[in-house]
Design a protein around this motif. Structure first.
Motif, PDB file in Angstrom:
ATOM      1  N   ALA A 257       0.835  -1.206   0.000  1.00 13.79           N
ATOM      2  CA  ALA A 257       0.000   0.000   0.000  1.00 13.79           C
ATOM      3  C   ALA A 257       0.863   1.247   0.000  1.00 13.79           C
ATOM      4  O   ALA A 257       1.915   1.293   0.646  1.00 13.79           O
ATOM      5  N   THR A 258       0.414   2.266  -0.744  1.00 12.94           N
ATOM      6  CA  THR A 258       1.011   3.588  -0.655  1.00 12.94           C
ATOM      7  C   THR A 258       0.106   4.451   0.213  1.00 12.94           C
ATOM      8  O   THR A 258      -1.124   4.361   0.122  1.00 12.94           O
ATOM      9  N   HIS A 259       0.711   5.305   1.036  1.00  9.97           N
ATOM     10  CA  HIS A 259      -0.085   6.014   2.033  1.00  9.97           C
ATOM     11  C   HIS A 259       0.660   7.231   2.562  1.00  9.97           C
ATOM     12  O   HIS A 259       1.846   7.444   2.265  1.00  9.97           O
ATOM     13  N   ARG A 260      -0.014   8.008   3.363  1.00 10.05           N
ATOM     14  CA  ARG A 260       0.592   9.137   4.034  1.00 10.05           C
ATOM     15  C   ARG A 260       1.281   8.660   5.307  1.00 10.05           C
ATOM     16  O   ARG A 260       1.056   7.538   5.773  1.00 10.05           O
ATOM     17  N   SER A 261       2.106   9.511   5.882  1.00  7.15           N
ATOM     18  CA  SER A 261       2.730   9.168   7.148  1.00  7.15           C
ATOM     19  C   SER A 261       1.650   9.053   8.221  1.00  7.15           C
ATOM     20  O   SER A 261       0.563   9.625   8.101  1.00  7.15           O
ATOM     21  N   GLY A 262       1.928   8.287   9.249  1.00  7.32           N
ATOM     22  CA  GLY A 262       0.948   8.112  10.323  1.00  7.32           C
ATOM     23  C   GLY A 262       0.095   6.880  10.175  1.00  7.32           C
ATOM     24  O   GLY A 262      -0.720   6.591  11.054  1.00  7.32           O
ATOM     25  N   VAL A 263       0.255   6.142   9.072  1.00  5.72           N
ATOM     26  CA  VAL A 263      -0.469   4.886   8.871  1.00  5.72           C
ATOM     27  C   VAL A 263       0.538   3.746   9.058  1.00  5.72           C
ATOM     28  O   VAL A 263       1.619   3.777   8.480  1.00  5.72           O
TER      29      VAL A 263
ATOM     30  N   THR B 181      -3.859   0.232  -2.750  1.00 10.79           N
ATOM     31  CA  THR B 181      -3.426  -1.077  -2.273  1.00 10.79           C
ATOM     32  C   THR B 181      -3.335  -2.037  -3.449  1.00 10.79           C
ATOM     33  O   THR B 181      -4.042  -1.873  -4.454  1.00 10.79           O
ATOM     34  N   THR B 182      -2.490  -3.030  -3.307  1.00 18.43           N
ATOM     35  CA  THR B 182      -2.386  -4.066  -4.322  1.00 18.43           C
ATOM     36  C   THR B 182      -1.801  -5.314  -3.671  1.00 18.43           C
ATOM     37  O   THR B 182      -1.418  -5.301  -2.500  1.00 18.43           O
ATOM     38  N   ASN B 183      -1.759  -6.421  -4.389  1.00 17.66           N
ATOM     39  CA  ASN B 183      -1.143  -7.644  -3.870  1.00 17.66           C
ATOM     40  C   ASN B 183      -0.555  -8.477  -4.990  1.00 17.66           C
ATOM     41  O   ASN B 183      -0.942  -8.353  -6.153  1.00 17.66           O
ATOM     42  N   THR B 184       0.398  -9.314  -4.641  1.00 14.39           N
ATOM     43  CA  THR B 184       0.950 -10.289  -5.582  1.00 14.39           C
ATOM     44  C   THR B 184       0.153 -11.580  -5.454  1.00 14.39           C
ATOM     45  O   THR B 184      -0.749 -11.693  -4.615  1.00 14.39           O
ATOM     46  N   GLU B 185       0.501 -12.570  -6.278  1.00  6.41           N
ATOM     47  CA  GLU B 185      -0.191 -13.853  -6.245  1.00  6.41           C
ATOM     48  C   GLU B 185       0.812 -14.981  -6.047  1.00  6.41           C
ATOM     49  O   GLU B 185       1.951 -14.902  -6.487  1.00  6.41           O
TER      50      GLU B 185
END
Length: 220
Positions: free
Chosen positions: A50-56, A94-98
């Motif tokens: 996931a890419t996100h802001r700081s604080g997560v 968000t994303t995921n591999t398989e």
């Protein structure tokens, strides 16, 4: 009802969903991420990213893992974590591999960031373990070029490390993925690795320090 790891892998593969659509014209920055497994005998379950802001954050050391993180740690189930982060306004995508990532193997995927959404977090379960996580925690993505980070191992603290195959899912053991009646240590801590007790061999599965590397490259 308990699910097998193969069923969880199917669920994980179906849960890829962006929190905010990839749209270059809205200021998105595109990144290519390559994860390499540096262990000699451990496999990674499908990776959540996931890419996100700081604080997560995925978890806080010394504190109990969330229910969603315990599901990742014990059974490689990222579906709950995916839903939780997609609902968070401080998360961009968000994303995921398989499938499993075996020793010496690499997997590459793309993900987007945006202005202050410039942090990357990733996690998966390590197999065969009771509840050990691979985790990258809120690292800064490159403005240009590439950055490489270490992938580290953390004990989820939600299941006792008995190293019995009956309590460990995956191709090596084939046991049950979750232990709802076992509180474990009760907090997340840096993993000490394989103890060599019960059914797991230190010679086959032990690691030291870094378990993988993550290369992040700005591609647009």
């Amino acid at each position: 009802m308990k699910k097998s790891l193969s069923a969880l892998l199917v669920v994980s593969a179906m849960t890829t969903a962006p929190a905010i659509a990839n749209d270059y014209y809205h200021g998105n920055k595109q990144y290519q991420v390559t994860v390499t497994n540096l262990t000699k005998g451990i496999s990674f379950t499908p990776l959540f990213a996931a890419t996100h802001r700081s604080g997560v954050g995925l978890f806080t050391l010394g504190e109990p893992a969330s229910y969603e993180m315990s599901r990742v740690a014990e059974g490689g189930d990222i579906s709950g974590l995916m839903s939780q982060w997609n609902a968070n306004r401080r998360v961009h995508m968000t994303t995921n591999t398989e499938g499993l990532l075996g020793p010496g193997e690499s997997v590459t995927f793309t993900i987007s960031g945006k202005s202050r959404f410039n942090r990357l977090s990733m996690t998966s379960m390590l197999l065969p373990t009771n509840d050990t996580l691979a985790a990258l925690r809120g690292v800064e993505m490159p403005k240009w070029g590439s950055k490489t980070y270490r992938f580290k191992a953390f004990d989820g603290g939600s299941e006792t490390n008995d190293e019995l195959c009956a309590n460990i899912p995956g191709p090596q053991c084939g046991g049950e993925p979750f232990s709802d009646d076992d509180p474990g240590e009760g907090y997340v801590y840096p993993s000490p690795g394989i103890h060599g007790e019960a059914d797991l061999s230190r010679a086959a599965y032990q690691w030291q320090g870094t378990i993988g590397k993550v290369k992040i490259t700005r591609i647009r």
